[in-house]
Design an enzyme around this catalytic site. Structure first.
Site, PDB file in Angstrom:
ATOM      1  N   SER A  12       0.837  -1.198   0.000  1.00 21.48           N
ATOM      2  CA  SER A  12       0.000   0.000   0.000  1.00 21.48           C
ATOM      3  C   SER A  12       0.870   1.245   0.000  1.00 21.48           C
ATOM      4  CB  SER A  12      -0.906   0.005   1.236  1.00 21.48           C
ATOM      5  OG  SER A  12      -1.519   1.258   1.394  1.00 21.48           O
ATOM      6  N   HIS A  13       0.277   2.359  -0.378  1.00 19.88           N
ATOM      7  CA  HIS A  13       0.974   3.641  -0.276  1.00 19.88           C
ATOM      8  C   HIS A  13       1.122   4.079   1.178  1.00 19.88           C
ATOM      9  CE1 HIS A  13       0.359   3.820  -4.546  1.00 19.88           C
ATOM     10  NE2 HIS A  13       0.961   4.992  -4.622  1.00 19.88           N
TER      11      HIS A  13
END
Lengths: 242, 209
Positions: A12-13
């Protein structure tokens, strides 16, 4: 144990998002390695190639890994990490809804699914699960009885189970049920009223929204049909380990 | 005149300088349609590339580009990391062990870079991405090379075409990356990736003169 199971990686970011998704997925699959890889080393938003590579390497040590991602560049970073593995085939990147996909993948991995099966489970988590309309095919539960009773005959087996646990067939019990029959050679269905669900699919089970006090019917066909019904009945008798 | 490893490193330093110089502009472009991290990410990446090159100059142009590639992949953090990283890595692979680059090698390296970006990002011309700058740049570079241009002329032709290509993204609807979530609201903005590609190629060209 985890060495024999497919591992998961959540890219994920955001570090917190990856950790949160991994936390929820791991709850459904205690023996599966679920590695979060989110955010930049300084805590900022982005994807860190080194962190993703480390997570994929660790998750893929057993039966390989399935990698889920949130947004575009997370996919590219995941692809580069997988291409950097000594054996790139050890990891599969799936385009799946992050939360639902991770949970479905975790349950499939816990049940001993291989990389392809785990990846398919993740992809299949998109959208609403299929719920077949089987009105008339099975008799809805009549006599409510905690724990239920099993009957069997020839090709199939059947039991009625009244749910007495607090949350009914919600996420965790649904996952336990799906896991309990995942490895059996049997087609196992759970029905509530006019709808029925594939007992090996946690999302299908959850879509029944069977609550405490509801009576569900478990039917199974196939070589291990009796085992399947027995396991589900035993699980219910244990109150889904609540 | 050919380009050796030292010249390629100089060209990359010029690229890093231009990214630092235009950092605020890239951030603003990305703020309009994306997540405002392009300028910051690219600047961090190129700063790390320059630091890596300060630590020791590799022997061949290809090896210099490989250092740039792996550093950008590790340090950028956004889409520009995998995309520019793949571009430099493919170019490095294409150049192999050559100790000097002629015009044909420069053009071939650019073509390999474009192929890598397309393979990684799966974007086509018209999607409002760095491909809109890089694809015409590669075509122009190959024309300049076949017309007998030297490496600097090849890069200059690429830079001119890349600038036009970046400008061409203004009326486009973004179909890849974060800007694609905006749909038609991305119209009217230059793509930050295409813009940084044009800026880098301009800096490379001027440094190679």
């Amino acid at each position: 144990m985890s060495g024999e199971l497919v591992g998961l990686v959540v890219v994920s970011h955001s570090g917190r998002l990856a950790e949160g998704v991994a936390e929820v997925a791991a709850q459904m699959a205690p023996d599966v390695t679920v590695k979060p890889a989110g955010g930049l080393p300084d805590g900022g938003v982005g994807t860190d190639f080194e962190a993703v590579l480390a997570a994929v390497t660790e998750a893929a040590t057993g039966a390989g890994a399935v990698v889920l991602y949130d947004l575009g560049s997370a996919q590219m970073t995941a692809e580069m990490a997988v291409e950097s593995l000594p054996e790139p085939d050890a990891a599969v990147i799936v385009d799946a809804p992050l939360v639902e996909g991770a949970i479905a993948a975790a349950v499939s991995a816990q049940g001993g699914g291989d990389r392809a099966a785990v990846a398919t489970a993740a992809r299949a988590a998109a959208g609403r699960p299929e719920v077949a309309d089987t009105a008339g095919a099975v008799e809805p539960g009549g006599e409510a009885e905690s724990g239920g009773e099993a009957e069997s005959g020839g090709a199939g087996a059947r039991a009625e189970i009244t749910l007495v646990n607090e949350v009914g067939l919600h996420a965790r019990p649904a996952a336990l049920l799906a896991r309990s029959v995942a490895d059996l050679d049997a087609d196992v269905r759970v029905s509530l009223g006019d709808t029925d669900a594939d007992a090996k699919s946690v999302f299908s089970l959850m879509s029944l929204t069977a609550r405490k006090g509801d009576t569900v019917v478990v039917t199974a066909t196939g070589a291990q049909a009796e085992d399947a019904v027995a396991r589900v009945t035993a699980l219910a008798e244990r109150n889904f380990d609540e | 005149m050919g380009c050796n490893a030292e010249r390629v490193a100089e060209v990359l330093r010029a690229g890093g300088a231009t990214v630092a110089e235009h950092k605020a502009e890239l951030i603003e472009l990305d703020r309009a349609i994306g997540d405002a991290d392009h300028g910051e990410n690219l600047d961090r990446g190129f700063a790390a590339v320059l630091t890596a090159l300060d630590g020791g100059l590799p022997e061949t142009p290809g090896a210099v580009l490989k250092v740039a590639a792996t550093t950008l992949i590790s340090k950028v953090g956004g889409a520009a990391g995998p995309l520019y990283g793949t571009a430099f890595l493919r170019a490095a692979t294409k150049l192999g062990d050559a100790s000097e680059l002629d015009a044909a090698a420069v053009a071939a390296g650019l073509r390999a870079a474009l192929d890598g970006v397309v393979a990684r990002g799966k974007a086509e011309v018209g999607d409002a991405t760095m491909v809109d700058a890089l694809a015409p740049a590669v075509d122009a570079a190959e024309r300049a090379q076949s017309d007998g241009g030297d490496p600097a002329a090849v890069l200059a032709a690429a830079a001119d075409a890349a600038k036009e290509g970046a400008d061409s993204t203004v009326p486009l609807t973004a179909r890849k990356g974060r800007a694609s979530y905006l749909g038609e609201r991305s119209v009217g903005h230059a793509d930050p990736g295409a813009t940084s590609t044009a800026l880098l190629l301009r800096a490379f060209a001027e440094s190679a003169r």
